[in-house]
Motif scaffolding. Structure first.
Motif, short mmCIF file in Angstrom:
data_model
loop_
_atom_site.label_atom_id
_atom_site.label_comp_id
_atom_site.label_asym_id
_atom_site.label_seq_id
_atom_site.Cartn_x
_atom_site.Cartn_y
_atom_site.Cartn_z
N ALA A 1 0.83 -1.21 0.00
CA ALA A 1 0.00 0.00 0.00
C ALA A 1 0.86 1.25 0.00
N MET A 2 2.01 1.16 0.68
CA MET A 2 2.90 2.31 0.76
C MET A 2 3.70 2.49 -0.54
N ALA A 3 4.06 1.36 -1.16
CA ALA A 3 5.00 1.37 -2.28
C ALA A 3 4.53 2.28 -3.42
N SER A 4 3.21 2.28 -3.68
CA SER A 4 2.69 3.06 -4.80
C SER A 4 2.95 4.55 -4.63
N HIS A 5 3.14 4.99 -3.40
CA HIS A 5 3.36 6.41 -3.14
C HIS A 5 4.82 6.82 -3.20
N THR A 6 5.72 5.82 -3.35
CA THR A 6 7.15 6.13 -3.25
C THR A 6 7.77 6.54 -4.58
N GLY A 7 7.10 6.21 -5.70
CA GLY A 7 7.70 6.49 -7.00
C GLY A 7 8.74 5.45 -7.40
N ILE A 8 8.93 4.42 -6.57
CA ILE A 8 9.88 3.36 -6.93
C ILE A 8 9.13 2.29 -7.71
N ASP A 9 9.67 1.94 -8.87
CA ASP A 9 8.99 0.97 -9.74
C ASP A 9 8.92 -0.42 -9.11
N ASP A 10 7.88 -1.16 -9.51
CA ASP A 10 7.65 -2.50 -8.96
C ASP A 10 8.84 -3.42 -9.08
N GLU A 11 9.55 -3.34 -10.22
CA GLU A 11 10.65 -4.29 -10.44
C GLU A 11 11.65 -4.24 -9.28
N HIS A 12 11.87 -3.04 -8.72
CA HIS A 12 12.84 -2.91 -7.64
C HIS A 12 12.30 -3.56 -6.36
N TRP A 13 11.02 -3.39 -6.11
CA TRP A 13 10.42 -4.04 -4.93
C TRP A 13 10.49 -5.55 -5.06
N PHE A 14 10.15 -6.05 -6.25
CA PHE A 14 10.19 -7.50 -6.45
C PHE A 14 11.61 -8.02 -6.25
N ALA A 15 12.58 -7.27 -6.77
CA ALA A 15 13.98 -7.71 -6.67
C ALA A 15 14.42 -7.82 -5.21
N VAL A 16 14.08 -6.80 -4.41
CA VAL A 16 14.56 -6.88 -3.01
C VAL A 16 13.79 -7.93 -2.22
N MET A 17 12.53 -8.14 -2.56
CA MET A 17 11.80 -9.20 -1.85
C MET A 17 12.42 -10.56 -2.17
N LEU B 1 8.02 -16.42 -0.21
CA LEU B 1 8.13 -15.36 -1.21
C LEU B 1 6.83 -15.17 -1.99
N GLU B 2 6.27 -16.28 -2.48
CA GLU B 2 5.06 -16.19 -3.32
C GLU B 2 3.92 -15.51 -2.55
N LEU B 3 3.74 -15.95 -1.31
CA LEU B 3 2.70 -15.36 -0.44
C LEU B 3 2.92 -13.86 -0.30
N ASN B 4 4.17 -13.46 -0.11
CA ASN B 4 4.46 -12.04 0.10
C ASN B 4 4.29 -11.23 -1.18
N LEU B 5 4.61 -11.82 -2.32
CA LEU B 5 4.39 -11.11 -3.59
C LEU B 5 2.89 -10.86 -3.78
N GLN B 6 2.09 -11.86 -3.44
CA GLN B 6 0.63 -11.69 -3.54
C GLN B 6 0.13 -10.62 -2.58
N ALA B 7 0.68 -10.67 -1.36
CA ALA B 7 0.27 -9.68 -0.34
C ALA B 7 0.64 -8.28 -0.80
N PHE B 8 1.80 -8.15 -1.40
CA PHE B 8 2.28 -6.85 -1.89
C PHE B 8 1.31 -6.30 -2.95
#
Lengths: 588, 202
Positions: free
Chosen positions: B156-172, B181-188
């Motif tokens: 919910a927070m990530a969309s407000h940061t201006g950081i693209d999804d690919e970077h979030w997926f990479a660090v997760m 991991l799969e559960l968390n990607l879904q939750a994200f």
């Protein structure tokens, strides 16, 4: 590996020490320094240890230096007090391999009993002190510190504060420079200080002069010329705060805060209209500047420092801005809506809770010590009368006994954790036996160093790298000291704990009660199956007795207490207290 | 590389033990993944658990202080409502406050019981903040694991940061146990959907 990493100051110091090719690292855990040794333990080519206390750590690491290796010792600010006896002699004896002493200060007392500015120890011992302002510098300054140590034959301080130790910033790695230790040199005239120290006394003053000259050209003392209206003199994390607040000002950023570069300071002050000294805690830089008689062409008093800043607690960009401009900090809303404080609490199922419940019930006078168990001072236990510093509680209790033996002797209890007992609790216990005291000591053995995050100690049978080693047998140790009455209890067994305490307090001789149960946060404890409890509302008489165990899994804000299923670990202490059988394990 | 804005100041708040340090760590790493300069720090009391804890994450072309000034934070994410209220003055005018719908009564420092403040959401909204309550624990429990709640909030927070999804997926992927991991990607993803509402207002 990615060349850019996000590292804490402590992680960066460990990396820097490895890059500097150190061979030995010692320390005793203490916030905010702990992660330095933990991270060094990941490098197989370094001999790393948790020592029994800071003086021992200092002496072992210094011994490695005398043997010809680069070595490091790490401690929190008050740890330097423990090691000070050794530290003050080393400027006389010098080093062989480079020797770096890390002092991690804690402005704001986030996790400490006091606030002290260890920059004064550099001046006191007449040894140099470097102060990094972020993780990249933390890594580089360790390496520079070793070079300076070897160049000037002197131990070197590296000072961090909580904010540099525990904030993360970007670090670029470099290659390690690993060389074998130098050969040991037999040199008693250098190292047997009490006999030959007088001859070496003048070396210290000569070295100080040379280091003062060195400071003038030391590349980490940097001037950034910008607008000449304001010149900021600063170091460490304060540099970052001041850069945030005065982006256009000129800066003299000191990488080495002792000794100071006099000419450089004069030159800088000569070039700016107004001087701001931005430093946390004491006016260390400011006093030295004033003593040096540094003048400013716009008036010798055109310098602001502690006249606008407090010498207490951490600074922040808000505080720096507020000090100079009058505006800054936006106030919280607690004047419009009540925001209750949230004090730290013991964990659900904490073994210390059982002991404190009993001590509170027996209305004992309790001298405490440093650890998670210091929280016993807070409600609902209100069980601690004193807590000063590592190992002080046992001696404090005996001192109280000396004054009111007839009355207090039967009510006096000193509590101490297992790690703290081994750090500095044994000597005062010997003192009680030797001097015929009757004080009761509770050794709160939770099988780890709980407060700082579960570091290994000599009672655990594991080294810093989790290798097996001898585990101290407390009963045998305490028996050898001369304590005859030793009892071991499980603090979850409230009745047995109470019986053991009463028995010990009734004696006319020293007694030790060992409260033995592992910290609930240890991985092996967490891995056990937990069966949570619940309050049966129809049986609950709302007497609130269960709240007296101080468990944060129980919410007592409503009439019928509520136990959080997610947080309860099934210790059953609350159920034992309930007179109405209203607390039961949840049926599976 | 993504630098379509000048960076963000983010504040995470909550009660010690809730997982603030992990989500702030993931955020800082996502920012470094985009090549921003990043600083992060935690401010907490003596106990590992149970006290009030905040973590600052700041990223921009160049960051000096690891601590944000009051009134300069772009997004406050609080894992507990009262802690959101405690730290809200750090948020800039009109800034975003995301509150996990969880109330934990503090242990009293006196023998008197603590009054948990009521109407926190309304109070903060009245101050002009863009407030969103997120029922993360029940959403995660519906997914089969209440522990994924923090990742819903992170999304919910990530969309407000201006950081693209690919970077979030990479660090997760780099930082989370592959088993979860799969559960968390879904939750994200689920969290991201929640933030559309706030984005349209902001």
């Amino acid at each position: 590996m990615n060349s850019k990493q996000l590292l804490s100051g402590n992680e960066a110091i460990a990396r820097g020490a490895w890059e500097a090719g150190i061979h030995v690292a010692c320390g005793y855990p203490g916030t905010p320094s702990t992660e330095i040794i933990e991270n060094l333990a990941r490098y197989d080519d370094i001999d790393v240890e948790w020592s029994t206390n800071e003086k021992v750590a200092f002496d072992v690491a210094y011994g490695a230096s005398l043997a010809g290796a680069r070595s490091l010792v790490s401690m929190k600010h008050v740890g330097v007090n423990v090691a000070l006896d050794s530290l003050m002699v080393t400027p006389f004896s010098g080093v062989h391999g480079g020797f770096v002493v890390i002092t991690a200060d804690d402005p704001g007392m986030h996790s400490s009993q006091n606030e002290q500015d260890n920059r004064f120890f550099a001046k006191f011992a007449k040894i140099p002190m470097l102060e990094p302002s972020d993780s990249q510098e933390a890594k580089e300054f360790v390496k520079i510190a070793f070079d300076i140590s070897e160049q000037f034959d002197v131990p070197v301080f590296l000072r961090t504060t909580t904010r540099t130790s525990h904030s993360k910033s970007v670090v670029e790695f470099s290659e390690a420079k690993r060389t074998p230790p130098q050969k040991y040199k037999h040199d008693p005239q250098k190292y047997v200080v009490p006999i030959w120290g007088k001859r070496r006394r003048q070396n210290i003053e000569m070295r100080l002069k040379k280091m003062e000259e060195f400071a003038e050209t030391f590349p980490e003392n940097k001037i950034e010329w910008n607008s000449k209206k304001i010149g900021v003199i600063t170091s460490g994390i304060c540099y970052q705060y001041a850069k945030e607040v005065f982006p256009d000002a000129s800066f003299l950023k000191l990488g080495m805060i002792f000794p100071l570069p006099k000419k450089m300071l004069e030159w800088f002050c000569d070039g700016v209209e107004k001087i701001y000294v931005v430093e946390e805690l004491e006016p260390f830089l400011e006093e030295q500047l004033r003593l040096l008689g540094v003048k400013n062409p716009f008036g010798s008093l055109n310098l602001s420092g502690k006249d606008v800043f407090t010498n207490m607690f951490e600074l922040s960009p808000d505080i720096v801005q507020h000090a100079f401009s009058g505006n800054g900090e936006k106030k919280s809303f607690d004047n419009e809506i009540a925001i209750p404080p949230r004090p730290p609490v013991m964990c659900p199922g904490c073994p210390h809770s059982g002991v404190y419940f009993v001590l509170h019930k027996l209305k004992t006078v309790v001298t405490g010590d440093i650890g998670c168990y210091t929280l016993g001072a807070l409600p609902p236990f209100n069980a601690l009368d004193t807590t000063l510093c590592m190992g002080a509680g046992i001696g404090n209790a005996f001192g109280m006994e000396k004054v009111h033996r007839a009355t207090m002797g039967k009510k006096l209890v000193a509590v101490i954790g297992d790690s703290t007992f081994l750090h500095s609790g044994i000597a005062p216990l010997i003192d009680i036996v030797f001097n015929k005291g009757i004080t009761t000591v509770v050794l709160m053995d939770n099988s780890t160093t709980g407060m700082t995050g579960h570091q290994q100690h000599p009672g655990m049978g594991k080294t810093v790298r989790l290798e097996n080693t001898y585990a101290i047998n407390y009963e045998q140790l305490i028996s050898a000291i001369g304590v005859k009455h030793i009892r071991v209890v499980d603090p979850y067994d409230l009745e047995a704990t109470e019986t053991a305490m009463k028995e010990a307090l009734a004696l006319n001789e020293p007694a030790v009660v060992i409260s033995r149960r592992a910290c609930v946060l240890l991985e092996e404890e967490k891995a056990k199956t937990h069966y949570p409890y619940e309050v049966l509302g129809e049986l609950c008489e709302e007497c609130d007795l269960c709240l007296k165990i101080g468990c944060p899994a129980i919410d007592g804000s409503q009439a019928v207490p509520f136990i959080s299923k997610e947080r309860c670990i099934g210790c059953d202490l609350c159920a034992k207290l309930c007179n109405f059988d209203a607390i039961r394990m949840i049926e599976n | 590389m993504m630098k379509n804005n000048i960076g963000k100041n983010i504040l995470f708040a909550g009660v010690g033990g809730q997982g603030i340090l992990l989500i702030s760590e993931l955020t800082a790493r996502a920012a470094i993944h985009t090549d921003f300069d990043v600083k992060k720090t935690e401010v907490h009391g003596a106990a590992q658990r149970g006290g009030s804890v905040v973590s600052h994450v700041r990223f921009a072309e160049k960051v000096y202080s690891p601590i944000s000034k009051t009134g300069e934070v772009d997004i406050l994410l609080s894992l507990e409502k009262l802690e959101g209220l405690r730290w809200a003055h750090y948020v800039k005018d009109g800034g975003i406050i995301l509150l996990n719908n969880e109330e934990r009564s503090p242990q009293p420092m006196t023998e008197k019981k603590v009054e948990y403040p009521q109407n926190i959401e309304e109070f903060l909204s009245s101050k002009g903040y863009n407030v969103q309550i997120i029922d993360a624990v029940s959403m995660a429990s519906a997914m089969g694991n209440y522990r994924a709640a923090n990742t819903i909030l992170l999304g919910a927070m990530a969309s407000h940061t201006g950081i693209d999804d690919e970077h979030w997926f990479a660090v997760m992927k780099e930082n989370l146990n592959p088993k979860i991991l799969e559960l968390n990607l879904q939750a994200f993803e689920m969290g991201k959907k929640l933030s559309q509402k706030v984005l349209s207002v902001a």
